[in-house]
Design a protein around this motif. Structure first.
Motif, PDB file in Angstrom:
ATOM      1  N   ALA A  77      -5.716  -1.849  13.535  1.00 47.07           N
ATOM      2  CA  ALA A  77      -6.636  -2.938  13.418  1.00 47.07           C
ATOM      3  C   ALA A  77      -5.855  -4.369  13.504  1.00 47.07           C
ATOM      4  O   ALA A  77      -6.309  -5.415  13.483  1.00 47.07           O
ATOM      5  CB  ALA A  77      -7.541  -3.123  12.213  1.00 47.07           C
ATOM      6  N   SER A  78      -4.605  -3.918  13.663  1.00 47.86           N
ATOM      7  CA  SER A  78      -3.499  -5.065  13.710  1.00 47.86           C
ATOM      8  C   SER A  78      -3.410  -5.751  15.200  1.00 47.86           C
ATOM      9  O   SER A  78      -4.155  -5.456  16.173  1.00 47.86           O
ATOM     10  CB  SER A  78      -2.027  -4.869  13.376  1.00 47.86           C
ATOM     11  N   GLN A  79      -3.336  -6.972  14.966  1.00 48.29           N
ATOM     12  CA  GLN A  79      -2.990  -7.715  16.094  1.00 48.29           C
ATOM     13  C   GLN A  79      -1.542  -8.322  16.727  1.00 48.29           C
ATOM     14  O   GLN A  79      -0.746  -8.494  15.765  1.00 48.29           O
ATOM     15  CB  GLN A  79      -3.860  -9.199  16.277  1.00 48.29           C
ATOM     16  N   ASN A  80      -1.425  -8.038  18.006  1.00 46.85           N
ATOM     17  CA  ASN A  80       0.222  -8.380  18.589  1.00 46.85           C
ATOM     18  C   ASN A  80       1.160  -7.329  17.714  1.00 46.85           C
ATOM     19  O   ASN A  80       2.292  -7.765  17.409  1.00 46.85           O
ATOM     20  CB  ASN A  80       0.659  -9.692  18.290  1.00 46.85           C
ATOM     21  N   LEU A  81       0.626  -6.052  17.691  1.00 45.57           N
ATOM     22  CA  LEU A  81       1.385  -5.053  17.306  1.00 45.57           C
ATOM     23  C   LEU A  81       1.721  -3.934  18.160  1.00 45.57           C
ATOM     24  O   LEU A  81       0.823  -3.290  18.390  1.00 45.57           O
ATOM     25  CB  LEU A  81       1.098  -4.665  15.940  1.00 45.57           C
ATOM     26  N   ALA A  82       2.801  -3.611  18.798  1.00 40.18           N
ATOM     27  CA  ALA A  82       3.193  -2.433  19.623  1.00 40.18           C
ATOM     28  C   ALA A  82       3.641  -1.121  18.791  1.00 40.18           C
ATOM     29  O   ALA A  82       3.641   0.066  19.189  1.00 40.18           O
ATOM     30  CB  ALA A  82       4.079  -2.873  20.568  1.00 40.18           C
ATOM     31  N   GLY A  83       4.350  -1.519  17.646  1.00 42.24           N
ATOM     32  CA  GLY A  83       5.026  -0.420  17.177  1.00 42.24           C
ATOM     33  C   GLY A  83       5.235  -0.678  15.562  1.00 42.24           C
ATOM     34  O   GLY A  83       5.537  -1.655  15.325  1.00 42.24           O
ATOM     35  N   ALA A  84       5.178   0.380  14.870  1.00 41.46           N
ATOM     36  CA  ALA A  84       5.278   0.225  13.375  1.00 41.46           C
ATOM     37  C   ALA A  84       6.275   1.524  12.640  1.00 41.46           C
ATOM     38  O   ALA A  84       5.850   2.605  13.130  1.00 41.46           O
ATOM     39  CB  ALA A  84       4.367   0.046  12.507  1.00 41.46           C
TER      40      ALA A  84
END
Length: 272
Positions: A77-84
């Motif tokens: 559900a995050s925004q502007n996130l490609a990887g964690a």
């Protein structure tokens, strides 16, 4: 790109008490918050997930040991996130009637290394976290968290920095001079894995944990023995659906937990 949905793992030996979850005020047992952290020079963002447990309660490391609930993280559900990526600090071991669990108590900070989809912009980190917390009984807990991580945040949070420093040794740092794995047929369609590692003493009550990069492969508890600087660990692996599978040697992760040192070993080639 790192997966944003932490893979489901098999829960083999844990008594869950759903009625206890209904009776407890979980805010008195566990709370969590996101620490905004800082933007690094390489464009990634270092944030933190701070988990606080009531006295006597614990939660689990990514591999929970003989019994436990492996935590699951969903950042979709995050925004502007490609990887964690979670940078796990060194956990504790707890012996409960001969069963070893691996995890944390008190307050723990899990550093989060985040890659934005678009560089130079804020990240809105929104997560669903499923975890187990245990005292005399174990309770499954679901948490929802959200925070804006500013693109111009540069001040290093000492809580995150301390958790980053409290990490396992790498192979190089621990002086590991050789790692190899032999794979053979095990019982009931399982694969038997025997790993040999050359490394110095890591302290009393040495324990070895084996993981793979396939979320559908269950890994049995590992047995280990040491002969001088040679540590041998054996386990069996089985597909949770009972089907055959190929084992990616580069995706094998071996963690050695000793009384004085923890060592993180990635990849296990065939022996020479």
């Amino acid at each position: 790109m790192k997966p944003l949905l932490h893979p489901l793992a098999l829960i083999a030996t844990l008594l869950i008490t759903p009625l206890a979850a209904l009776a407890e005020d979980l805010s008195d047992v566990v709370s969590a918050k996101l620490l905004p952290g800082w933007r690094s020079a390489d464009g990634t963002h270092m944030a933190g997930l701070e988990i606080t447990l009531a006295p006597g309660w614990k939660t689990y490391w990514r591999a929970p040991g003989d019994a436990g609930i492996p935590p699951q993280f969903d950042w979709r559900a995050s925004q502007n996130l490609a990887g964690a990526e979670i940078r796990w600090p060194v956990p504790n071991r707890v012996d409960q009637d001969g069963m070893i669990s691996i995890g944390y108590s008190g307050t723990v900070v899990l550093p989060l290394r985040l890659t934005p989809s678009r560089a130079g912009r804020d990240i809105t980190l929104s997560g669903q976290i499923s975890m187990g917390v245990c005292e005399d009984v174990c309770i499954p807990v679901d948490l929802t968290l959200s925070a804006t991580l500013p693109k111009d945040g540069t001040a290093r949070d000492p809580r995150i920095a301390a958790a980053l420093a409290n990490r396992p040794d790498t192979q190089k740092e621990a002086g590991v001079t050789g790692v190899s794995c032999a794979i053979s047929a095990g019982s009931d369609g399982a694969l038997k894995l025997s790993a040999q590692m050359r490394l110095g003493d890591t302290g009393r009550d040495e324990m070895v944990v084996v993981e793979t990069d396939n979320p559908k492969v269950w890994v049995a508890p590992t047995t280990s023995a040491r002969n001088g600087n040679t540590l041998t660990a054996e386990t069996e692996l089985m597909h949770v659906e009972g089907s055959s599978f190929a084992l990616n040697r580069q995706g094998i992760r071996i963690t050695v937990l000793g009384g004085s040192k923890m060592v993180d070993i990635k990849g296990c080639p065939a022996g020479g």
